[in-house]
Scaffold this motif. Sequence first.
Motif, PDB file in Angstrom:
ATOM      1  N   SER A  37      42.825  39.218  39.286  1.00 15.56           N
ATOM      2  CA  SER A  37      41.711  39.175  40.286  1.00 15.56           C
ATOM      3  C   SER A  37      41.962  38.926  41.732  1.00 15.56           C
ATOM      4  O   SER A  37      41.586  39.471  42.828  1.00 15.56           O
ATOM      5  CB  SER A  37      40.561  38.557  39.783  1.00 15.56           C
TER       6      SER A  37
ATOM      7  N   ARG B 137      43.891  41.789  43.398  1.00 20.00           N
ATOM      8  CA  ARG B 137      43.106  42.729  43.632  1.00 20.00           C
ATOM      9  C   ARG B 137      42.107  42.685  44.631  1.00 20.00           C
ATOM     10  O   ARG B 137      41.854  43.675  45.545  1.00 20.00           O
ATOM     11  CB  ARG B 137      42.279  43.131  42.301  1.00 20.00           C
TER      12      ARG B 137
ATOM     13  N   LYS C  28      43.809  48.357  42.296  1.00 19.31           N
ATOM     14  CA  LYS C  28      43.070  48.507  41.061  1.00 19.31           C
ATOM     15  C   LYS C  28      43.623  48.149  39.789  1.00 19.31           C
ATOM     16  O   LYS C  28      44.896  48.198  39.934  1.00 19.31           O
ATOM     17  CB  LYS C  28      42.255  49.835  41.264  1.00 19.31           C
ATOM     18  N   TYR C  29      42.851  47.950  38.945  1.00 23.33           N
ATOM     19  CA  TYR C  29      43.335  47.423  37.357  1.00 23.33           C
ATOM     20  C   TYR C  29      43.735  48.729  37.044  1.00 23.33           C
ATOM     21  O   TYR C  29      43.401  49.934  37.241  1.00 23.33           O
ATOM     22  CB  TYR C  29      42.351  46.638  36.703  1.00 23.33           C
TER      23      TYR C  29
ATOM     24  N   ASP D 239      43.344  50.286  34.119  1.00 19.90           N
ATOM     25  CA  ASP D 239      42.090  51.004  33.532  1.00 19.90           C
ATOM     26  C   ASP D 239      40.856  51.122  34.051  1.00 19.90           C
ATOM     27  O   ASP D 239      39.736  51.432  33.301  1.00 19.90           O
ATOM     28  CB  ASP D 239      42.048  50.010  31.834  1.00 19.90           C
ATOM     29  N   GLU D 240      41.161  50.468  35.459  1.00 18.15           N
ATOM     30  CA  GLU D 240      39.585  50.784  36.093  1.00 18.15           C
ATOM     31  C   GLU D 240      39.401  52.084  36.645  1.00 18.15           C
ATOM     32  O   GLU D 240      40.435  52.859  36.933  1.00 18.15           O
ATOM     33  CB  GLU D 240      39.707  49.905  37.496  1.00 18.15           C
TER      34      GLU D 240
END
Length: 180
Positions: free
Chosen positions: A146, A149, A163-164, A166-167
């Motif tokens: 986090s 990010r 970004k993640y 899976d985002e």
Amino acid sequence: MSRIGKLPIALPKGVTVKAVDGVISVEGPKGKLVQNYRPEVEIEVSGDQVVVTRKDDSKGSRGFHGLYRQLISNMVVGVSSGYTRKLIISGVGYRAEVKGNLLALNLGYSTQIEFMIPSDVQIACENPTTVVVTGIDKQRVGQVSSEIRSLRTPEPYKGKGVKYEDEVIRRKVGKSGGKK
């Protein structure tokens, strides 16, 4: 009764759990994790499973019942297989690389950002646009991911930023440009 709290936690081979004086310690092949727990719950280790029970039916006890069961489950998974979070960097000229105990990030700012890698997680770069954060503590892996990010959150028009994996970024339409 808590649906999560009443489920027993199965212990894989090589993982040991000890609950003494309000402190639970989980030790496995990847390391050791320690967590304090409240007196509202009791933790019983029997053979290859751990069972969390609560002392009474008060609202606080019911809340802690499921919480500590899930925390212990996360600790068991962490010391046996670990946690991984993948971050994708998108944007022209945006990249990352590991230099010793620093993560050097070029994210479109005038200067390069140097992120200090904490000692309890490992960070690797599969390629210049992919950062992999791994560790045994689920909370720390999520927190470090986090923080990385937040250095350049993805923007909705072109999707540039960190970004993640899976985002899903909700994209917006830009200006129509026809009317003045």
